[in-house]
Design a protein around this motif. Sequence first.
Motif, mmCIF file in Angstrom:
data_model
loop_
_atom_site.group_PDB
_atom_site.id
_atom_site.type_symbol
_atom_site.label_atom_id
_atom_site.label_comp_id
_atom_site.label_asym_id
_atom_site.label_seq_id
_atom_site.Cartn_x
_atom_site.Cartn_y
_atom_site.Cartn_z
ATOM 1 N N PRO A 121 -1.051 -7.351 -61.550
ATOM 2 C CA PRO A 121 -1.604 -6.813 -60.299
ATOM 3 C C PRO A 121 -1.678 -5.293 -60.291
ATOM 4 O O PRO A 121 -0.781 -4.603 -59.801
ATOM 5 C CB PRO A 121 -0.616 -7.332 -59.250
ATOM 6 C CG PRO A 121 0.692 -7.403 -59.975
ATOM 7 C CD PRO A 121 0.348 -7.786 -61.393
ATOM 8 N N ILE A 122 -2.772 -4.751 -60.795
ATOM 9 C CA ILE A 122 -2.886 -3.301 -60.972
ATOM 10 C C ILE A 122 -4.059 -2.680 -60.216
ATOM 11 O O ILE A 122 -4.235 -1.464 -60.252
ATOM 12 C CB ILE A 122 -3.026 -2.957 -62.469
ATOM 13 C CG1 ILE A 122 -4.242 -3.659 -63.083
ATOM 14 C CG2 ILE A 122 -1.752 -3.319 -63.235
ATOM 15 C CD1 ILE A 122 -4.523 -3.284 -64.540
ATOM 16 N N ILE A 123 -4.850 -3.495 -59.541
ATOM 17 C CA ILE A 123 -6.098 -2.966 -58.978
ATOM 18 C C ILE A 123 -5.993 -2.641 -57.494
ATOM 19 O O ILE A 123 -6.228 -1.502 -57.076
ATOM 20 C CB ILE A 123 -7.264 -3.945 -59.231
ATOM 21 C CG1 ILE A 123 -7.513 -4.066 -60.737
ATOM 22 C CG2 ILE A 123 -8.531 -3.487 -58.511
ATOM 23 C CD1 ILE A 123 -8.595 -5.048 -61.108
ATOM 24 N N PRO A 128 -0.245 -7.186 -55.817
ATOM 25 C CA PRO A 128 1.088 -7.726 -56.103
ATOM 26 C C PRO A 128 1.458 -8.901 -55.205
ATOM 27 O O PRO A 128 2.071 -9.868 -55.667
ATOM 28 C CB PRO A 128 2.013 -6.527 -55.876
ATOM 29 C CG PRO A 128 1.150 -5.336 -56.143
ATOM 30 C CD PRO A 128 -0.194 -5.720 -55.596
ATOM 31 N N ASP A 129 1.078 -8.832 -53.915
ATOM 32 C CA ASP A 129 1.400 -9.936 -53.008
ATOM 33 C C ASP A 129 0.688 -11.215 -53.436
ATOM 34 O O ASP A 129 1.266 -12.309 -53.378
ATOM 35 C CB ASP A 129 0.999 -9.575 -51.575
ATOM 36 C CG ASP A 129 1.852 -8.461 -50.994
ATOM 37 O OD1 ASP A 129 2.979 -8.265 -51.498
ATOM 38 O OD2 ASP A 129 1.392 -7.781 -50.064
ATOM 39 N N ALA A 130 -0.568 -11.089 -53.865
ATOM 40 C CA ALA A 130 -1.318 -12.265 -54.316
ATOM 41 C C ALA A 130 -0.706 -12.840 -55.578
ATOM 42 O O ALA A 130 -0.567 -14.067 -55.727
ATOM 43 C CB ALA A 130 -2.782 -11.893 -54.550
ATOM 44 N N SER A 131 -0.318 -11.968 -56.509
ATOM 45 C CA SER A 131 0.288 -12.434 -57.759
ATOM 46 C C SER A 131 1.617 -13.134 -57.511
ATOM 47 O O SER A 131 1.919 -14.176 -58.120
ATOM 48 C CB SER A 131 0.496 -11.259 -58.710
ATOM 49 O OG SER A 131 -0.739 -10.799 -59.214
ATOM 50 N N LYS A 132 2.409 -12.584 -56.622
ATOM 51 C CA LYS A 132 3.713 -13.199 -56.319
ATOM 52 C C LYS A 132 3.528 -14.565 -55.664
ATOM 53 O O LYS A 132 4.264 -15.518 -55.975
ATOM 54 C CB LYS A 132 4.522 -12.267 -55.428
ATOM 55 C CG LYS A 132 4.984 -11.006 -56.143
ATOM 56 C CD LYS A 132 5.684 -10.043 -55.190
ATOM 57 C CE LYS A 132 6.099 -8.772 -55.920
ATOM 58 N NZ LYS A 132 6.755 -7.778 -55.021
ATOM 59 N N MET A 133 2.536 -14.694 -54.788
ATOM 60 C CA MET A 133 2.290 -15.993 -54.166
ATOM 61 C C MET A 133 1.749 -16.979 -55.199
ATOM 62 O O MET A 133 2.054 -18.182 -55.133
ATOM 63 C CB MET A 133 1.308 -15.847 -53.003
ATOM 64 C CG MET A 133 1.127 -17.136 -52.184
ATOM 65 S SD MET A 133 2.670 -17.740 -51.432
ATOM 66 C CE MET A 133 2.866 -16.546 -50.074
ATOM 67 N N ALA A 134 0.972 -16.490 -56.152
ATOM 68 C CA ALA A 134 0.480 -17.358 -57.222
ATOM 69 C C ALA A 134 1.646 -17.939 -58.021
ATOM 70 O O ALA A 134 1.658 -19.126 -58.360
ATOM 71 C CB ALA A 134 -0.458 -16.578 -58.148
ATOM 72 N N LEU A 135 2.635 -17.107 -58.321
ATOM 73 C CA LEU A 135 3.796 -17.585 -59.059
ATOM 74 C C LEU A 135 4.643 -18.521 -58.205
ATOM 75 O O LEU A 135 5.247 -19.469 -58.726
ATOM 76 C CB LEU A 135 4.621 -16.396 -59.564
ATOM 77 C CG LEU A 135 3.884 -15.504 -60.568
ATOM 78 C CD1 LEU A 135 4.736 -14.294 -60.935
ATOM 79 C CD2 LEU A 135 3.516 -16.274 -61.822
ATOM 80 N N ALA A 136 4.663 -18.281 -56.898
ATOM 81 C CA ALA A 136 5.339 -19.211 -55.998
ATOM 82 C C ALA A 136 4.618 -20.556 -55.994
ATOM 83 O O ALA A 136 5.255 -21.624 -55.932
ATOM 84 C CB ALA A 136 5.402 -18.631 -54.587
ATOM 85 N N ALA A 137 3.292 -20.515 -56.096
ATOM 86 C CA ALA A 137 2.512 -21.758 -56.185
ATOM 87 C C ALA A 137 2.808 -22.467 -57.504
ATOM 88 O O ALA A 137 2.894 -23.702 -57.548
ATOM 89 C CB ALA A 137 1.023 -21.445 -56.077
ATOM 90 N N MET A 150 -7.901 -18.647 -54.616
ATOM 91 C CA MET A 150 -7.741 -17.222 -54.302
ATOM 92 C C MET A 150 -8.948 -16.434 -54.782
ATOM 93 O O MET A 150 -9.451 -15.554 -54.079
ATOM 94 C CB MET A 150 -6.456 -16.702 -54.953
ATOM 95 C CG MET A 150 -6.027 -15.323 -54.473
ATOM 96 S SD MET A 150 -5.503 -15.329 -52.740
ATOM 97 C CE MET A 150 -6.191 -13.755 -52.197
ATOM 98 N N TYR A 151 -9.448 -16.758 -55.968
ATOM 99 C CA TYR A 151 -10.648 -16.070 -56.447
ATOM 100 C C TYR A 151 -11.863 -16.442 -55.607
ATOM 101 O O TYR A 151 -12.722 -15.601 -55.321
ATOM 102 C CB TYR A 151 -10.900 -16.391 -57.919
ATOM 103 C CG TYR A 151 -10.095 -15.528 -58.861
ATOM 104 C CD1 TYR A 151 -10.239 -14.137 -58.860
ATOM 105 C CD2 TYR A 151 -9.188 -16.087 -59.757
ATOM 106 C CE1 TYR A 151 -9.503 -13.343 -59.710
ATOM 107 C CE2 TYR A 151 -8.446 -15.293 -60.615
ATOM 108 C CZ TYR A 151 -8.603 -13.924 -60.588
ATOM 109 O OH TYR A 151 -7.875 -13.124 -61.430
ATOM 110 N N GLN A 152 -11.949 -17.687 -55.204
ATOM 111 C CA GLN A 152 -13.081 -18.124 -54.392
ATOM 112 C C GLN A 152 -13.070 -17.474 -53.010
ATOM 113 O O GLN A 152 -14.125 -17.306 -52.390
ATOM 114 C CB GLN A 152 -13.070 -19.639 -54.261
ATOM 115 C CG GLN A 152 -13.419 -20.367 -55.564
ATOM 116 C CD GLN A 152 -13.126 -21.851 -55.519
ATOM 117 O OE1 GLN A 152 -12.777 -22.389 -54.470
ATOM 118 N NE2 GLN A 152 -13.261 -22.521 -56.659
ATOM 119 N N ALA A 153 -11.897 -17.079 -52.543
ATOM 120 C CA ALA A 153 -11.792 -16.452 -51.223
ATOM 121 C C ALA A 153 -12.528 -15.116 -51.191
ATOM 122 O O ALA A 153 -13.021 -14.696 -50.143
ATOM 123 C CB ALA A 153 -10.327 -16.258 -50.851
ATOM 124 N N GLY A 154 -12.579 -14.429 -52.330
ATOM 125 C CA GLY A 154 -13.400 -13.226 -52.431
ATOM 126 C C GLY A 154 -12.774 -11.943 -51.955
ATOM 127 O O GLY A 154 -13.377 -10.881 -52.081
#
Length: 232
Positions: A121-123, A128-137, A150-154
């Motif tokens: 998560p560098i952009i 970082p919040d999205a990446s952390k939730m992805a790992l929680a998933a 998440m990618y489809q959400a745009g």
Amino acid sequence: MGTPAKFAVTAAVLVAVGAAGWFGGRPAVERVVHDYILEHPEILPQAMEELRRREAAKALAGVRQTVETPFPGATLGNPNGAVTLVEFSDYACGYCRQSLPDVAKLIAQNPDLRIVVRELPIIGPQSPDASKMALAAAEQGKYAQFHDAMYQAGQVDGPTIEAVARKIGLDMDRARRIAASPTVEAEIGRNMELAQRLGFTGTPSFVVGDKLIPGAVGFDGLAEAVKAARGR
């Protein structure tokens, strides 16, 4: 020029280099090599490819196992696949989003392919919040669903991350606890360190076999790298 002819030319050059080295020293050797390259420029792409391969192998030395070992559940395709492709990605990355169909096609055509996704998560400020939730998933066995949704959400912001997590049916209390855990924090930090070690400065970036692939190279580029990795 066919292989026998190439061999003959190479042998002749080696003889010439040896003679030049014997009679004229280093300047003469350099002149022979220089003239050979000018007469056979087709060897340059081969030489550059070999240089890239050696540099990639050097960068991967000692960290390949770590790079190819996923955070538990953070995989796409066949989790037990014989061939591994590693993708460093960020949910705020438009090129990562554009690569989704290429990766999906790659999975469909290669049933033995395991894709290890390393969250980088560098952009964006909320990457970082999205990446952390992805790992929680991933911890709940729903990584692929979160990844695609998440990618489809745009867009990447707090309400969207929350909405995607609820949409795929995460236990939200558990997900928030895992997302805030030292284990997930350590995973993100490890991915940052690995990306730096491999010379990756953006997303998507890929590792497959002995190849380091910075950027979105399209389906054909990835398919060729997977094919080469299968044969190594």
